[in-house]
Design an enzyme around this catalytic site. Structure first.
Site, PDB file in Angstrom:
ATOM      1  CE  LYS A   1      -5.032 -35.166  54.432  1.00  0.00           C
ATOM      2  NZ  LYS A   1      -4.393 -36.283  53.680  1.00  0.00           N
ATOM      3  CB  SER A  20      -1.060 -36.212  45.970  1.00  0.00           C
ATOM      4  OG  SER A  20      -1.349 -35.989  47.327  1.00  0.00           O
ATOM      5  CB  THR A  36      -6.276 -35.591  50.502  1.00  0.00           C
ATOM      6  OG1 THR A  36      -5.621 -36.628  51.232  1.00  0.00           O
ATOM      7  CG2 THR A  36      -7.612 -36.066  49.966  1.00  0.00           C
ATOM      8  CG  ASP A  37      -0.986 -36.994  51.625  1.00  0.00           C
ATOM      9  OD1 ASP A  37      -0.119 -37.888  51.743  1.00  0.00           O
ATOM     10  OD2 ASP A  37      -2.095 -37.014  52.202  1.00  0.00           O
ATOM     11  CE1 TYR A  41      -6.551 -44.745  52.938  1.00  0.00           C
ATOM     12  CE2 TYR A  41      -5.586 -44.570  50.745  1.00  0.00           C
ATOM     13  CZ  TYR A  41      -6.042 -43.975  51.909  1.00  0.00           C
ATOM     14  OH  TYR A  41      -5.976 -42.617  52.051  1.00  0.00           O
ATOM     15  CD  GLU A  46       8.426 -11.164  66.018  1.00  0.00           C
ATOM     16  OE1 GLU A  46       7.506 -10.882  66.815  1.00  0.00           O
ATOM     17  OE2 GLU A  46       9.638 -11.212  66.358  1.00  0.00           O
ATOM     18  CB  THR A  48      -7.388 -41.540  49.081  1.00  0.00           C
ATOM     19  OG1 THR A  48      -6.192 -41.612  49.845  1.00  0.00           O
ATOM     20  CG2 THR A  48      -8.481 -42.317  49.781  1.00  0.00           C
TER      21      THR A  48
HETATM   22  N1  DAS Z   1      -1.340 -40.638  50.023  1.00  0.00           N
HETATM   23  C1  DAS Z   1      -2.474 -39.746  49.933  1.00  0.00           C
HETATM   24  C2  DAS Z   1      -2.365 -38.936  48.645  1.00  0.00           C
HETATM   25  O1  DAS Z   1      -2.276 -39.541  47.569  1.00  0.00           O
HETATM   26  C3  DAS Z   1      -3.771 -40.434  49.897  1.00  0.00           C
HETATM   27  C4  DAS Z   1      -4.886 -39.430  49.749  1.00  0.00           C
HETATM   28  O2  DAS Z   1      -5.283 -38.925  50.788  1.00  0.00           O
HETATM   29  O3  DAS Z   1      -5.307 -39.118  48.644  1.00  0.00           O
HETATM   30  O4  DAS Z   1      -2.412 -37.716  48.755  1.00  0.00           O
END
Ligand code: DAS
Length: 358
Positions: free
Chosen positions: A194, A88, A121-122, A55, A315, A41
């Site tokens: 995240k 990602s 970020t994923d 986006y 467990e 992103t």
């Molecule tokens: N699709 C997500 C990624 O590329 C967009 C982001 O949050 O960066 O991880």
């Protein structure tokens, strides 16, 4: 001998030369930070300025990211490389090996003082932890992403990138392991996740806590990780071209063994079981995992809960079953550690040591 009054041209030239030398001198004194761009992103663009979801990620190149933040020049001499350009969710083992090898080559250079990696970020937390376990240097490696595309009102990418470069240029960041910077907060690669699908403050280390803040053009550290990382790692990927297949089975009510059997039949060398509670095993899964272990597949008991220790022999009778427990690592990070562990050993006692060490 009449001294000629120096013409204004000579004065201007003299001033320009002084300024050029001063600038060169400053640049020479500034740390050299290499920005490795992978997509996400932070390099995304949306249809209009209010588009903060839906986006297109991974569309803006590294030089445009750098040019969009001229303030970077105040904190470091910056150069950029486009290592890949992906959203990602598509990050994979081959890309990790390529990125890690490039990081290690660059950090061996005396003229490179730190690295910033722009990333989606994923899976940012996973790439960060993988690098935390394989980077062979104490120099700062900082991962940064954004929750809004570069085209959005109040895009967070530019300030996150500025903070990441500032941190990578901060001497105190040396030896702290791979770091993650978004939303003015500094987190350790091992503990950060995240935690929200869309908000700016999504990256948190929850109960284990952040390491510090970026505020007023300065990095402030309050903690450091107690676990081994980077320069103290025993893992070496320099000669690796593939990583062992390790998959994750998620636990839930009404659990069955279908997914596990599919992974075993597909040749998995390790299985992470993200169990309910303290890594609990539903009866069908306990049977299936025991069979898998008898075939030589490494089994790690993790939890889907997100916080807390998965305790050995809690467990399940891990000693009797010859299972490993994930300690406080979530399933996706336990997968990374088990993959690297399997490049060195299949001994469960040794692997359990690694889960208590990193
Ligand atoms: N699709 C997500 C990624 O590329 C967009 C982001 O949050 O960066 O991880």
């Amino acid at each position: 001998m009449r001294l000629h009054k120096p013409s204004s041209l000579f004065i201007v030239l003299g001033l320009l030369l002084c300024s050029a030398f001063a600038h060169a001198d400053t640049a020479a004194k500034q740390p050299h930070i290499v920005i490795l761009a992978t997509g996400g992103t932070i390099a995304g663009s949306g249809a209009d300025s209010t588009t903060t979801v839906g986006y297109t990620a991974a569309t803006v190149g590294v030089q445009r990211l750098i040019d969009a933040v001229p303030e970077l020049k105040k904190v470091a001499q910056v150069s950029g490389e486009q290592v890949m350009q992906i959203a990602s969710e598509n990050m994979n083992n081959a890309a990790w090996l390529e990125l890690a090898k490039r990081v290690n080559v660059l950090l061996k250079r005396a003229d490179v003082d730190g690295i910033v990696i722009t990333h989606g970020t994923d899976t940012l937390e996973e790439t960060a932890y993988f690098l935390d376990l394989v980077v062979k240097s104490s120099k700062p490696v900082v991962l940064v992403g954004a929750m809004r595309p570069s085209t959005a009102i109040s895009a967070d990418g530019p300030i996150n990138l500025y903070n990441a470069v500032l941190l990578a240029a901060t001497p105190e960041a040396n030896g702290k392991g791979v770091l993650v910077v978004l939303n003015d907060q500094i987190n350790a690669a091992r503990d950060v996740s995240k935690t929200n699908t869309a908000t700016l403050d999504t990256f948190k280390s929850s109960e284990l806590g952040l390491l510090g803040y970026i505020q007023g053009n300065r990095a402030y550290f309050y903690r450091s990780s107690t676990r081994k990382h980077t320069r103290d790692t025993e893992f070496d990927i320099a000669n690796l071209s593939v990583l062992p297949q390790v998959d994750i089975v998620y636990g839930y009510a009404n659990m069955n063994r279908i997914a596990l059997d599919a992974f075993v039949n597909a040749g998995a060398k390790g299985i992470i079981h993200a169990g309910t509670g303290d890594g609990s095993l539903a009866t069908p899964l306990k049977t299936a995992l025991t069979e898998a272990r008898k075939k030589g597949i490494l089994i790690v008991r993790a939890s889907r809960v997100g916080q807390g220790i998965v305790a050995r022999n809690g467990e399940a009778d891990d000693d009797q079953l010859d299972f490993v427990v994930a300690d406080t690592l979530n399933a996706q990070k336990a997968r990374i550690l088990l993959m690297l562990a399997l490049t060195r050993t299949a001994d469960t006692k040794e692997i359990q040591r690694m889960f208590y060490t990193y």
